[in-house]
Write a protein that holds these residues in place. Structure first.
Motif, PDB file in Angstrom:
ATOM      1  N   PRO A 122       0.874  -1.224   0.069  1.00 23.53           N
ATOM      2  CA  PRO A 122       0.032   0.147  -0.156  1.00 23.53           C
ATOM      3  C   PRO A 122       0.982   1.198  -0.101  1.00 23.53           C
ATOM      4  CG  PRO A 122      -0.980  -1.475   1.546  1.00 23.53           C
ATOM      5  CD  PRO A 122       0.355  -1.981   0.966  1.00 23.53           C
ATOM      6  N   ALA A 123       0.565   2.332  -0.917  1.00 20.15           N
ATOM      7  CA  ALA A 123       1.189   3.236  -0.955  1.00 20.15           C
ATOM      8  C   ALA A 123       0.839   4.516  -2.003  1.00 20.15           C
ATOM      9  CB  ALA A 123       2.824   3.181  -1.618  1.00 20.15           C
ATOM     10  N   GLY A 124       1.216   5.659  -1.953  1.00 26.68           N
ATOM     11  CA  GLY A 124       0.760   6.663  -2.735  1.00 26.68           C
ATOM     12  C   GLY A 124       1.353   7.977  -2.854  1.00 26.68           C
ATOM     13  N   THR A 125       1.556   8.455  -3.851  1.00 26.10           N
ATOM     14  CA  THR A 125       2.220   9.790  -4.003  1.00 26.10           C
ATOM     15  C   THR A 125       1.809  10.777  -2.849  1.00 26.10           C
ATOM     16  OG1 THR A 125       2.586   9.192  -6.341  1.00 26.10           O
ATOM     17  CG2 THR A 125       3.041  11.497  -5.487  1.00 26.10           C
ATOM     18  N   PRO A 126       2.841  11.458  -1.889  1.00 26.04           N
ATOM     19  CA  PRO A 126       2.588  12.379  -1.000  1.00 26.04           C
ATOM     20  C   PRO A 126       1.823  13.421  -1.736  1.00 26.04           C
ATOM     21  CG  PRO A 126       4.795  11.408  -0.665  1.00 26.04           C
ATOM     22  CD  PRO A 126       4.389  10.929  -2.150  1.00 26.04           C
ATOM     23  N   ASP A 127       0.806  14.089  -0.940  1.00 30.48           N
ATOM     24  CA  ASP A 127       0.106  15.168  -1.540  1.00 30.48           C
ATOM     25  C   ASP A 127       0.048  16.270  -0.379  1.00 30.48           C
ATOM     26  OD1 ASP A 127      -2.179  14.540   0.010  1.00 30.48           O
ATOM     27  OD2 ASP A 127      -3.006  13.391  -1.493  1.00 30.48           O
ATOM     28  N   LEU A 128      -0.559  17.311  -0.658  1.00 30.84           N
ATOM     29  CA  LEU A 128      -0.881  18.597   0.330  1.00 30.84           C
ATOM     30  C   LEU A 128      -1.430  18.009   1.689  1.00 30.84           C
ATOM     31  CD1 LEU A 128      -1.791  21.244  -2.067  1.00 30.84           C
ATOM     32  CD2 LEU A 128       0.441  20.138  -1.888  1.00 30.84           C
ATOM     33  N   ASP A 129      -2.356  16.954   1.742  1.00 33.33           N
ATOM     34  CA  ASP A 129      -2.880  16.728   2.835  1.00 33.33           C
ATOM     35  C   ASP A 129      -1.640  16.144   3.908  1.00 33.33           C
ATOM     36  OD1 ASP A 129      -5.234  17.614   2.145  1.00 33.33           O
ATOM     37  OD2 ASP A 129      -6.005  15.457   1.293  1.00 33.33           O
ATOM     38  N   ASP A 130      -0.658  15.779   3.323  1.00 38.84           N
ATOM     39  CA  ASP A 130       0.427  15.105   4.248  1.00 38.84           C
ATOM     40  C   ASP A 130       1.429  16.067   4.774  1.00 38.84           C
ATOM     41  OD1 ASP A 130      -0.580  12.415   3.696  1.00 38.84           O
ATOM     42  OD2 ASP A 130       0.198  12.636   1.636  1.00 38.84           O
ATOM     43  N   ILE A 131       1.313  17.349   4.533  1.00 38.07           N
ATOM     44  CA  ILE A 131       2.064  18.418   5.155  1.00 38.07           C
ATOM     45  C   ILE A 131       1.746  18.691   6.503  1.00 38.07           C
ATOM     46  CG2 ILE A 131       2.989  20.879   4.723  1.00 38.07           C
ATOM     47  CD1 ILE A 131       2.297  20.275   2.033  1.00 38.07           C
ATOM     48  N   ASN A 132       2.546  18.675   7.423  1.00 33.78           N
ATOM     49  CA  ASN A 132       2.368  19.377   8.811  1.00 33.78           C
ATOM     50  C   ASN A 132       3.485  20.386   9.182  1.00 33.78           C
ATOM     51  OD1 ASN A 132       1.851  19.715  11.363  1.00 33.78           O
ATOM     52  ND2 ASN A 132       2.423  17.541  12.269  1.00 33.78           N
ATOM     53  N   GLY A 133       2.949  21.631   9.026  1.00 33.22           N
ATOM     54  CA  GLY A 133       3.669  22.787   9.052  1.00 33.22           C
ATOM     55  C   GLY A 133       4.516  22.846   7.877  1.00 33.22           C
ATOM     56  N   ASP A 134       5.944  22.779   7.998  1.00 36.65           N
ATOM     57  CA  ASP A 134       6.622  22.609   6.637  1.00 36.65           C
ATOM     58  C   ASP A 134       7.534  21.443   6.720  1.00 36.65           C
ATOM     59  OD1 ASP A 134       8.720  22.804   8.812  1.00 36.65           O
ATOM     60  OD2 ASP A 134       9.909  24.377   8.018  1.00 36.65           O
ATOM     61  N   ARG A 135       6.724  20.260   6.976  1.00 36.07           N
ATOM     62  CA  ARG A 135       7.448  18.983   6.901  1.00 36.07           C
ATOM     63  C   ARG A 135       6.182  18.070   6.153  1.00 36.07           C
ATOM     64  NH1 ARG A 135      12.844  19.121   8.185  1.00 36.07           N
ATOM     65  NH2 ARG A 135      13.064  21.177   9.406  1.00 36.07           N
ATOM     66  N   LEU A 136       6.923  17.062   5.478  1.00 41.00           N
ATOM     67  CA  LEU A 136       6.123  15.985   5.087  1.00 41.00           C
ATOM     68  C   LEU A 136       5.836  14.818   6.217  1.00 41.00           C
ATOM     69  CD1 LEU A 136       4.578  14.380   2.850  1.00 41.00           C
ATOM     70  CD2 LEU A 136       6.967  13.802   2.202  1.00 41.00           C
ATOM     71  N   ASP A 137       4.765  14.601   6.619  1.00 43.24           N
ATOM     72  CA  ASP A 137       4.480  13.616   7.567  1.00 43.24           C
ATOM     73  C   ASP A 137       4.327  12.224   6.703  1.00 43.24           C
ATOM     74  OD1 ASP A 137       3.580  11.995   9.588  1.00 43.24           O
ATOM     75  OD2 ASP A 137       1.557  12.960   9.652  1.00 43.24           O
ATOM     76  N   LEU A 138       5.312  11.315   6.557  1.00 40.70           N
ATOM     77  CA  LEU A 138       5.538  10.290   5.682  1.00 40.70           C
ATOM     78  C   LEU A 138       4.637   9.190   6.378  1.00 40.70           C
ATOM     79  CD1 LEU A 138       6.369   9.555   2.699  1.00 40.70           C
ATOM     80  CD2 LEU A 138       8.025   8.167   3.817  1.00 40.70           C
ATOM     81  N   ALA A 139       4.725   8.820   7.696  1.00 39.88           N
ATOM     82  CA  ALA A 139       4.231   8.035   8.611  1.00 39.88           C
ATOM     83  C   ALA A 139       2.740   8.214   8.354  1.00 39.88           C
ATOM     84  CB  ALA A 139       4.647   8.039   9.795  1.00 39.88           C
ATOM     85  N   GLY A 140       2.405   9.451   8.468  1.00 40.63           N
ATOM     86  CA  GLY A 140       0.861   9.723   8.308  1.00 40.63           C
ATOM     87  C   GLY A 140       0.203   9.250   6.919  1.00 40.63           C
ATOM     88  N   ASN A 141       1.216   9.506   6.010  1.00 43.91           N
ATOM     89  CA  ASN A 141       0.799   9.252   4.462  1.00 43.91           C
ATOM     90  C   ASN A 141       0.728   7.926   4.485  1.00 43.91           C
ATOM     91  OD1 ASN A 141       2.269   8.196   1.959  1.00 43.91           O
ATOM     92  ND2 ASN A 141       0.976   9.965   1.262  1.00 43.91           N
ATOM     93  N   VAL A 142       1.595   7.119   4.996  1.00 35.85           N
ATOM     94  CA  VAL A 142       1.471   5.596   4.619  1.00 35.85           C
ATOM     95  C   VAL A 142       0.077   5.160   5.503  1.00 35.85           C
ATOM     96  CG1 VAL A 142       2.320   3.237   5.465  1.00 35.85           C
ATOM     97  CG2 VAL A 142       3.777   5.327   4.493  1.00 35.85           C
ATOM     98  N   ALA A 143       0.023   5.233   6.721  1.00 31.94           N
ATOM     99  CA  ALA A 143      -1.255   4.988   7.448  1.00 31.94           C
ATOM    100  C   ALA A 143      -2.600   5.359   6.600  1.00 31.94           C
ATOM    101  CB  ALA A 143      -1.340   5.722   8.882  1.00 31.94           C
ATOM    102  N   ARG A 144      -2.769   6.566   6.023  1.00 27.53           N
ATOM    103  CA  ARG A 144      -3.761   6.894   5.438  1.00 27.53           C
ATOM    104  C   ARG A 144      -3.866   6.050   3.826  1.00 27.53           C
ATOM    105  NH1 ARG A 144      -4.227  10.421   0.991  1.00 27.53           N
ATOM    106  NH2 ARG A 144      -2.196  11.497   1.507  1.00 27.53           N
ATOM    107  N   GLU A 145      -3.057   5.851   3.414  1.00 25.59           N
ATOM    108  CA  GLU A 145      -3.061   5.139   2.183  1.00 25.59           C
ATOM    109  C   GLU A 145      -3.384   3.570   2.362  1.00 25.59           C
ATOM    110  OE1 GLU A 145      -3.170   5.974  -0.818  1.00 25.59           O
ATOM    111  OE2 GLU A 145      -2.263   8.018  -0.438  1.00 25.59           O
TER     112      GLU A 145
END
Length: 231
Positions: A122-145
């Motif tokens: 399971p995966a997906g290209t990170p998008d604007l919903d995965d931004i937290n402040g000025d950082r990419l929340d990759l763990a959150g992206n993975v959980a969402r996907e």
């Protein structure tokens, strides 16, 4: 293509910045034409805003990169044309779901998607919903996907403390093993039941990988490289 390189890290430092990709500007007309042709074949393709990265660096147990916003049409053309601009990288996260009996769970992408027939975690290209402040929340992206594709919530698995970053050309797959307490066939049945309730599921099939004999050519090299080191 050079052999994949795998870097194990315990920290991701993924900064989101304002930056204009010269490739996307210089080849705008061609990109738009390419996306229009792709949509004629797959009408459900959506030209949303996604995040690519540049300046990737491994520093001990850390992976650092700067992410920038671009339209999906530019990413698709860049990929389909063989990654002609090497200033950018496709850096994304993947959840390697591993069952209690050792089986890994992979999904086969549906025919309406940009990666139809490909089999991976399971995966997906990170998008604007995965931004937290000025950082990419990759763990959150993975959980969402994972939840979107399989229906499994975060409470269904436990994440290991490290990421295996598999570098293949212009692709960086940041893979995290997620341990489930159920056997593979049970997990597959749960996911298939969830897919049956969706009108347009992203996945067309669920595959279990228990050893190297289960690997096939429909799995991207970054997936097989990761799995080969598990068995």
């Amino acid at each position: 293509m050079a052999s994949p390189r795998i870097h194990r890290v315990t920290a991701l430092e993924l900064k989101v910045e304002r930056w204009t990709w010269p490739f996307s500007v210089a080849r705008r007309t061609e990109i738009d034409a390419h996306f229009a042709a792709s949509r004629r074949q797959k009408p459900k393709l959506w030209n949303g805003r996604v995040l690519l990265c540049r300046e990737p660096a491994f520093d001990g147990g850390r992976f650092c990169a700067n992410y920038f916003e671009v339209d999906f049409a530019s990413l698709l053309a860049w990929r389909d044309w063989g990654f002609p601009d090497r200033e950018a990288f496709n850096g994304f996260g993947m959840g390697a779901l591993r069952c209690a009996d050792g089986a890994f769970v992979l999904g086969e992408m549906g025919g309406h998607t940009a990666n139809a027939g490909r089999i991976y975690f399971p995966a997906g290209t990170p998008d604007l919903d995965d931004i937290n402040g000025d950082r990419l929340d990759l763990a959150g992206n993975v959980a969402r996907e994972i939840e979107e594709e399989t229906g499994l919530p975060r409470s269904a698995y436990r994440a290991v403390p490290h990421w295996d970053c598999v570098v293949t050309g212009a692709t960086i797959a940041m893979i995290r093993t997620l341990q489930l307490d159920l056997p593979g066939e049970t997990v597959r049945a749960q996911i298939e039941a969830n897919l049956s309730r969706q009108e347009h599921p992203e996945l067309s099939a669920v595959h279990l990988v228990r050893g190297r004999g289960d690997l096939n050519d429909n799995m991207p090299r970054f997936v097989t490289a990761f799995l080969e080191q598990q068995f």
